[in-house]
Scaffold this motif. Structure first.
Motif, mmCIF file in Angstrom:
data_model
loop_
_atom_site.group_PDB
_atom_site.id
_atom_site.type_symbol
_atom_site.label_atom_id
_atom_site.label_comp_id
_atom_site.label_asym_id
_atom_site.label_seq_id
_atom_site.Cartn_x
_atom_site.Cartn_y
_atom_site.Cartn_z
ATOM 1 N N GLY A 44 -1.996 -6.654 -2.373
ATOM 2 C CA GLY A 44 -3.129 -5.879 -2.865
ATOM 3 C C GLY A 44 -2.880 -5.300 -4.230
ATOM 4 N N ARG A 112 -3.507 -1.612 4.128
ATOM 5 C CA ARG A 112 -4.204 -1.397 2.860
ATOM 6 C C ARG A 112 -5.407 -2.334 2.814
ATOM 7 N N HIS A 114 -9.240 -3.268 0.962
ATOM 8 C CA HIS A 114 -10.149 -2.991 -0.152
ATOM 9 C C HIS A 114 -11.264 -4.021 -0.218
ATOM 10 N N GLU A 123 -10.976 1.359 -1.678
ATOM 11 C CA GLU A 123 -9.709 1.053 -1.017
ATOM 12 C C GLU A 123 -9.359 2.155 -0.018
#
Length: 718
Positions: A44, A112, A114, A123
């Motif tokens: 990411g 994570r 997004h 995010e």
């Protein structure tokens, strides 16, 4: 494709360096919304190579990195959801030097996620402590915004740039500002839901005491403009809207399902990629060409992508035709290669385009885009019977056809040719627009103006479309005029381009009347247009399916043994899925459904090796047992006409065409792809009706069934 093979010839003071190529194409993850797109790695992260967050052809985020203290988390996985909306990274902690309790490696799970919505990056970072003890979590974000123009990211070197303002640091946000030489201020705002323990111009540090089996969530937003503070509620609401919008785009048009699970996955991924790249305009949906280099409206790419999907979803062609008509050239400009009536090749919004450092703000240097525009309009009308759209487009169609005819009349042989107006433009202006893609048999570059063989096929199709429109308008004089032009260019091509000793058409005729006696894939497009005589078309089809063209994964752009052949090149021996699909449609047009099915099987097997996402192109090395296709290092993925290829390939296999005025579906000697015994098409629009078609393999035949008597289904066998 377009845009100058990643390094166009541009006027001083620009110089070109190495392209900031993404590190490994298969490990980069693109997302897009409207005129914003993101390319990040499997973590990411954005590290400032060919990746970044881009808005209006400007990189507004060039560094975005998550650290646990001084180290990145350990990778478990990274992937984008099937609908192309959300990227999610899963990782775990290494040993962390931190004050206070530091958990052992592998007790913290880092997730994570997004996505993009309304030109903003949303995010969420969540961390779960799977130990029984408190762990001190030092969470760090590094970030920066270099505001580089897309052409700079691709390698252009500028003598001068604009002015950077000092970043503005707030309690939980940082704002970057850049005033370009075009006097436009571009901004980028990085914002956090929690106030960092320490926030500087390019770094945010958080320190959490995470109890045993505890969890923390942090929300972040990045965009070109400020907004309300990030929060869980904003993240969830935006995610829901993004998914709803994507679902609506994916569900447009008819639905195709087969008995093959993997084949269905290819169809689904291709449809999702088209939906991702399709941008809502005031004029309707428009497929942007590809990420990262070509996330904008291209004329040729949009037209051919819409044509690939036309039989399933005519709304894409309607949007493309309407958009291009509103951006038709009205003036003469050598710098922009524009002339009244020409259809746009490319548009850009960045600083360099605004300043005229590159001509691509609105550029018309494509010789084939204008006849393709007229030809697509003809195909759209036959498919839909939508005379209202044709009437609204009629002035643009007349101007486009007049430009084609005017250029052909100025050529000594009555052919449609090109020569760039200025050194800043594209030297080659067909779909193979890299500087070395057109040459003589000995490798010499030809003198212009150059007449490409496939472009004459597009002109032929445009003339025939205009004759069809004239018939609809009952204009007998115009019918005769456009029919005569079509027959004239057909006869000229047969006379000048055919190489009897090769059983093939040459790639081009140069400005001195010398034939470029090179065997390239271009004549496959000539078959797609329907220009060649049947006996010659069959010989071309045989050559295209021979080992010097057919790699086992697809049809090469240039046959082995030709001068300048290089399977690792952009246009001289590589395999482009859309090019292969057009060739397959050409084979099918002249009755070779078996060849079309063989090509479809090859590209499907290539897609299986590439996570079901065909790239813009891949290398043309011959297929070897147990080895996957060799990727091209800076190919766009996703890319619109690569994603659309499966739909044209299926149409080629089925021999299917639709005549809306006659309320008729024609199916000529259908075939199914290798390994597929059943195929079903639901909600196929024919006029005001929607029908279902079922194809079933029965021995060597394919049976066709339908659920309606409202539409005439004609199945023709050889």
């Amino acid at each position: 494709m377009s845009a100058d093979d990643l390094a166009p010839d541009l006027e001083a003071p620009l110089e070109w360096g190495e392209v900031e190529e993404p590190r490994v194409p298969q490990r980069l993850f693109p997302l897009k919304d409207r005129d914003t797109f993101l390319v990040a790695d499997v973590y990411g992260d954005i590290l400032g190579s060919g990746d970044g967050l881009f808005h209006d052809d400007t990189r507004i985020l060039s560094l975005w990195r998550l650290l646990l203290g001084a180290r990145p988390p350990t990778l478990l996985s990274g992937a984008i959801t099937q609908d192309n909306v959300v990227f999610t990274f899963h990782g775990l902690n290494k040993a962390m030097p931190a004050p206070g309790p530091a958990g052992p490696p592998g007790v913290l799970h880092i997730e994570r996620s997004h996505f993009l919505w309304e030109d903003r990056l949303y995010e969420r970072v969540s961390v779960v402590n799977y130990s029984q003890s408190v762990v001190i979590l030092p969470l760090v974000f590094e970030f920066d915004a270099d505001f580089r123009d897309m052409f700079e990211v691709r390698g252009a070197r500028r003598a001068k740039r604009g002015r950077f303002h000092l970043p503005e640091v707030g309690e939980r946000s940082v704002r970057f500002r850049y005033e370009g030489l075009d006097r436009v201020e571009r901004t980028s705002v990085v914002a956090f839901s929690d106030p960092p323990a320490r926030l500087t111009e390019r770094r945010a540090e958080f320190m959490y005491a995470l109890r045993g089996e505890g969890r923390i969530e942090l929300y972040l937003e990045i965009g070109a403009t400020p907004a309300l503070p990030p929060s869980r509620e904003r993240y969830r609401a935006a995610a829901a809207r993004a998914r709803f919008a994507m679902r609506a785009r994916r569900r447009r048009g008819a639905r195709v399902r087969t008995a093959g699970r993997l084949f269905n996955s290819w169809i689904d991924k291709s449809r999702a990629d088209l939906a991702l790249l399709t941008t809502p305009m005031e004029t309707g949906p428009y497929p942007y060409a590809g990420i990262p280099w070509f996330s904008t409206a291209f004329g040729r790419d949009g037209i051919l992508t819409a044509w690939q999907a036309l039989w399933l979803d005519p709304s894409l062609a309607r949007g493309v035709l309407t958009y291009l008509a509103t951006h038709q050239a009205e003036t003469v400009s050598a710098f922009r290669d524009s002339q009244p009536g020409k259809i746009m090749h490319e548009t850009r919004r960045g600083e360099m385009s605004a300043l005229g450092e590159v001509p691509f703000g609105r550029y018309y240097g494509g010789v084939d885009t204008t006849p393709l525009f007229v030809a697509l309009a003809g195909a759209y009308f036959e498919r839909t019977g939508d005379i209202d759209l044709i009437r609204s487009l009629w002035p643009a169609l007349e101007r486009a056809a007049a430009w084609v005819a005017r250029c052909a009349d100025a050529n000594p042989w009555g052919l449609l040719d090109y020569a760039r107006g200025a050194e800043s433009g594209l030297s080659n202006q067909g779909w193979k627009d890299s500087g070395d893609s057109v040459f003589h048999a000995d490798g010499r570059f030809p003198k212009g103006p150059i007449s490409l063989v496939e472009v004459q096929g597009y002109a032929y199709a445009a003339y025939r479309a205009m004759a069809g429109f004239a018939a609809e308008r009952r204009d007998l004089e115009a019918i005769d005029h456009w029919t005569y032009r079509a027959e004239k260019i057909r006869a000229t091509v047969e006379q000048l381009f055919w190489m009897e000793d090769e059983g093939f058409y040459a790639i081009a005729l140069d400005g001195e009347g010398q034939l470029c006696r090179v065997r390239a894939s271009n004549p496959g497009h000539l078959l797609f247009s329907g220009l060649p005589a049947p006996d010659r078309a069959r010989r071309v089809a045989q050559r295209l399916m021979s080992p010097d063209f057919f790699s086992g994964w697809g049809i090469r752009t240039l046959a082995t043994g030709q001068a300048r052949y290089n399977p690792m090149s952009y246009h001289n021996g590589s395999v482009w899925p859309h090019d292969t699909a057009l060739c397959a449609m050409g084979l099918s047009r002249y009755g070779d459904r078996e060849g079309a099915a063989r090509v479809t099987a090859a590209l499907f097997e290539a897609a299986v090796q590439m996570d079901m996402r065909l790239p813009e192109l891949f290398c043309g090395f011959p297929r070897s047992a147990g080895e996957p296709p060799v990727p091209y290092p800076v190919a766009c993925m996703p890319q619109a006409w690569a994603a659309g290829s499966v739909f044209m390939l299926l149409q080629a296999c089925l021999g299917l065409s639709i005549d809306a005025a006659a309320r008729e579906v024609k199916i000529r000697d259908p075939r199914l792809p290798v390994g597929i015994d059943h195929l079903r098409i639901d909600n196929l629009a024919v006029g005001a009706s929607k029908i279902t078609l079922q194809f079933d393999r029965q021995g060597r035949r394919v049976a066709v069934k339908t659920d309606t008597r409202d539409v005439d289904i004609r199945v023709k066998r050889r």
